[in-house]
Design an enzyme around this catalytic site. Structure first.
Site, PDB file in Angstrom:
ATOM      1  N   TRP A 124      61.393  53.565  17.146  1.00  0.00           N
ATOM      2  CA  TRP A 124      61.260  54.415  18.342  1.00  0.00           C
ATOM      3  C   TRP A 124      62.478  55.317  18.535  1.00  0.00           C
ATOM      4  O   TRP A 124      62.509  56.125  19.449  1.00  0.00           O
ATOM      5  CB  TRP A 124      61.017  53.571  19.585  1.00  0.00           C
ATOM      6  CG  TRP A 124      61.926  52.389  19.722  1.00  0.00           C
ATOM      7  CD1 TRP A 124      63.156  52.340  20.312  1.00  0.00           C
ATOM      8  CD2 TRP A 124      61.662  51.054  19.263  1.00  0.00           C
ATOM      9  NE1 TRP A 124      63.676  51.083  20.240  1.00  0.00           N
ATOM     10  CE2 TRP A 124      62.781  50.262  19.606  1.00  0.00           C
ATOM     11  CE3 TRP A 124      60.587  50.454  18.603  1.00  0.00           C
ATOM     12  CZ2 TRP A 124      62.860  48.895  19.308  1.00  0.00           C
ATOM     13  CZ3 TRP A 124      60.668  49.103  18.308  1.00  0.00           C
ATOM     14  CH2 TRP A 124      61.779  48.335  18.663  1.00  0.00           C
ATOM     15  N   GLU A 178      59.609  50.877  25.326  1.00  0.00           N
ATOM     16  CA  GLU A 178      60.268  50.224  26.457  1.00  0.00           C
ATOM     17  C   GLU A 178      59.350  49.208  27.131  1.00  0.00           C
ATOM     18  O   GLU A 178      59.799  48.141  27.561  1.00  0.00           O
ATOM     19  CB  GLU A 178      60.745  51.264  27.478  1.00  0.00           C
ATOM     20  CG  GLU A 178      61.901  52.128  26.997  1.00  0.00           C
ATOM     21  CD  GLU A 178      63.158  51.333  26.671  1.00  0.00           C
ATOM     22  OE1 GLU A 178      63.298  50.195  27.160  1.00  0.00           O
ATOM     23  OE2 GLU A 178      64.005  51.847  25.925  1.00  0.00           O
ATOM     24  N   THR A 199      60.723  40.786  25.545  1.00  0.00           N
ATOM     25  CA  THR A 199      60.304  40.544  24.162  1.00  0.00           C
ATOM     26  C   THR A 199      61.416  40.989  23.216  1.00  0.00           C
ATOM     27  O   THR A 199      62.028  42.041  23.419  1.00  0.00           O
ATOM     28  CB  THR A 199      59.012  41.320  23.841  1.00  0.00           C
ATOM     29  OG1 THR A 199      58.027  41.050  24.851  1.00  0.00           O
ATOM     30  CG2 THR A 199      58.450  40.893  22.487  1.00  0.00           C
ATOM     31  N   TYR A 257      63.821  50.708  35.809  1.00  0.00           N
ATOM     32  CA  TYR A 257      64.379  50.607  34.453  1.00  0.00           C
ATOM     33  C   TYR A 257      63.628  51.521  33.483  1.00  0.00           C
ATOM     34  O   TYR A 257      64.243  52.306  32.751  1.00  0.00           O
ATOM     35  CB  TYR A 257      64.335  49.171  33.932  1.00  0.00           C
ATOM     36  CG  TYR A 257      64.591  49.145  32.449  1.00  0.00           C
ATOM     37  CD1 TYR A 257      65.873  49.356  31.952  1.00  0.00           C
ATOM     38  CD2 TYR A 257      63.543  49.021  31.534  1.00  0.00           C
ATOM     39  CE1 TYR A 257      66.116  49.413  30.588  1.00  0.00           C
ATOM     40  CE2 TYR A 257      63.772  49.071  30.166  1.00  0.00           C
ATOM     41  CZ  TYR A 257      65.065  49.265  29.708  1.00  0.00           C
ATOM     42  OH  TYR A 257      65.294  49.345  28.357  1.00  0.00           O
ATOM     43  N   ASP A 299      68.711  46.980  32.622  1.00  0.00           N
ATOM     44  CA  ASP A 299      67.957  45.792  32.238  1.00  0.00           C
ATOM     45  C   ASP A 299      68.915  44.597  32.187  1.00  0.00           C
ATOM     46  O   ASP A 299      70.081  44.698  32.588  1.00  0.00           O
ATOM     47  CB  ASP A 299      67.241  46.001  30.899  1.00  0.00           C
ATOM     48  CG  ASP A 299      68.205  46.127  29.721  1.00  0.00           C
ATOM     49  OD1 ASP A 299      69.440  46.158  29.940  1.00  0.00           O
ATOM     50  OD2 ASP A 299      67.730  46.187  28.575  1.00  0.00           O
ATOM     51  N   CYS A 303      84.069  44.007  20.605  1.00  0.00           N
ATOM     52  CA  CYS A 303      83.497  44.842  21.675  1.00  0.00           C
ATOM     53  C   CYS A 303      84.365  46.070  21.942  1.00  0.00           C
ATOM     54  O   CYS A 303      85.576  45.942  22.195  1.00  0.00           O
ATOM     55  CB  CYS A 303      83.351  44.024  22.952  1.00  0.00           C
ATOM     56  SG  CYS A 303      82.557  44.959  24.286  1.00  0.00           S
ATOM     57  N   CYS A 317      87.334  45.367  30.245  1.00  0.00           N
ATOM     58  CA  CYS A 317      86.564  44.234  30.778  1.00  0.00           C
ATOM     59  C   CYS A 317      87.443  43.262  31.565  1.00  0.00           C
ATOM     60  O   CYS A 317      88.287  42.563  30.999  1.00  0.00           O
ATOM     61  CB  CYS A 317      85.869  43.503  29.622  1.00  0.00           C
ATOM     62  SG  CYS A 317      84.802  42.159  30.172  1.00  0.00           S
TER      63      CYS A 317
END
Length: 364
Positions: free
Chosen positions: A31, A44, A50, A127, A145, A209, A215
């Site tokens: 996609w 989406e 899933t 979303y 999400d 990351c 963070c």
């Protein structure tokens, strides 16, 4: 959470770090081949609750079968349920078809590019709207999400329970301020990708990351304290008995009700039973529900299936029946017809067990 944590300089640095990492590390997914809003929308919806690896073959089959929005919008429901078979949450595909008819009939076949219009489509929430608007149209709309909430809750140490609807407003405020106005598609997909691949629930790979230096949870050694999730979903357990009845090369099947769980999908005759029900009580349950006498035969492997709100514990047996009167939704079908009907996952498992037990039914 520190509301002034992202000053102008840090915001720009955050965006650059995130987008550069995404462009270098993004997965090759079907996609992502282009920014066609139809393809993005379908992906989406499939990806809701899933896994990506599960969705890929479904998406490819879907696009082969329904190449254009119009192909899908006016397809027979049995065809769309069959191609969705196994993905679960079947209301998603029904709502998707309704929404795409809306696009064709109310928007000249063009997926809307404004938040108000796209939220007016059946089954499209904040979303999905954010994902389509940002990825297909480069609109600076966040797509929030579970992966995104996990990343941002750790980056900003957001202490509010993510299960509360009011908490979403906190994430929206942060992300509307943070989102890159030039490349919102890469920004949103980058957050999703980091959440899926790096900032994972139980074993975040902080050393890999690109957002490590931003963070707060990492700096304070509190990565696993976020996201805050207090509410526990109570599940209900239901005990069922399903029977597989074979008459030569035909199998007895039943179509579920038009509304509710697994609506309009097919199954084998099934009744709810109590833990202490004996065979006579079970036979009576089948008689009351279906109007036929049942003679239970061999047991097949037990099937357990977990939905978001309940658990099915299904005993499965082969059986013979008498006094059967065909009905619109309860009937014998050929093996060829079986292959055209959409069955929920637990019934696919039962059928596979039956085939393995019986061997090649064509020889019957």
């Amino acid at each position: 959470m520190n509301n002034t944590y992202f000053d102008t300089e840090k915001k720009e640095a955050f965006r650059q770090a995130l987008i550069a990492w995404y462009l270098e590390n993004k997965r090759t997914l079907p996609w992502r081949e282009n920014s066609d809003p139809y393809r993005i929308w379908v992906s989406e919806i499939m990806l809701q609750q899933t896994r990506v690896d599960t969705v890929i073959p479904y998406f490819e089959r879907f696009m082969t079968r329904f190449e254009t929005m119009r192909d899908f919008a006016y397809a027979d429901e049995n065809a769309i349920l069959k191609i969705w078979e196994g993905l679960g949450y079947y209301s998603r595909v029904r709502n998707l078809q309704t929404a795409m008819r809306q696009v064709i009939e109310e928007h000249d076949g063009i997926v809307p590019n404004t938040k108000k219009a796209i939220l007016g489509l059946k089954g499209v929430g904040p979303y999905t709207a954010g994902a389509i608007l940002s990825i297909a149209y480069q609109k600076a709309e966040p797509a929030i999400d579970g992966n995104v909430m996990r990343v941002i809750s750790r980056v900003c140490e957001i202490d509010s329970d993510i299960m509360k609807p009011s908490t979403r407003k906190i994430f929206e405020t942060v992300l509307y301020d943070l989102i890159d106005p030039i490349d919102p598609a890469s920004f949103n997909q980058g957050l999703m990708e980091i959440g899926a691949l790096v900032c994972t629930p139980k074993k975040p790979m902080c050393l890999l990351c690109p957002l490590q230096s931003f963070c707060l949870a990492h700096q304070n050694g509190r990565e696993l304290d976020y996201p805050v999730k207090i509410k526990k979903v109570k599940t209900k357990k239901i005990q069922l008995l399903s029977i597989i009845v074979q008459d030569k090369k035909r199998i007895l099947v039943e179509q579920r009700q038009e509304n509710g769980l697994l609506a309009n999908l097919w199954q084998f005759p099934t009744v709810e039973v109590g833990a202490n029900d004996n065979r006579e009580m079970i036979k009576l349950a089948f008689l009351k529900k279906y109007g036929f006498e049942v003679e239970l035969k061999d047991a097949l492997p037990h099937v357990k299936h977990i939905f978001s709100h309940l658990v099915w514990e299904v005993d499965v047996m082969t059986a013979k029946i008498t006094d059967f009167i065909p009905q619109e939704k309860v009937k014998f079908v050929s093996l060829e017809e079986m292959s055209e009907l959409a069955f929920p996952v637990p019934y696919q498992k039962m059928w596979q067990s039956f085939i393995e037990e019986k061997g090649n039914l064509d020889n019957e």
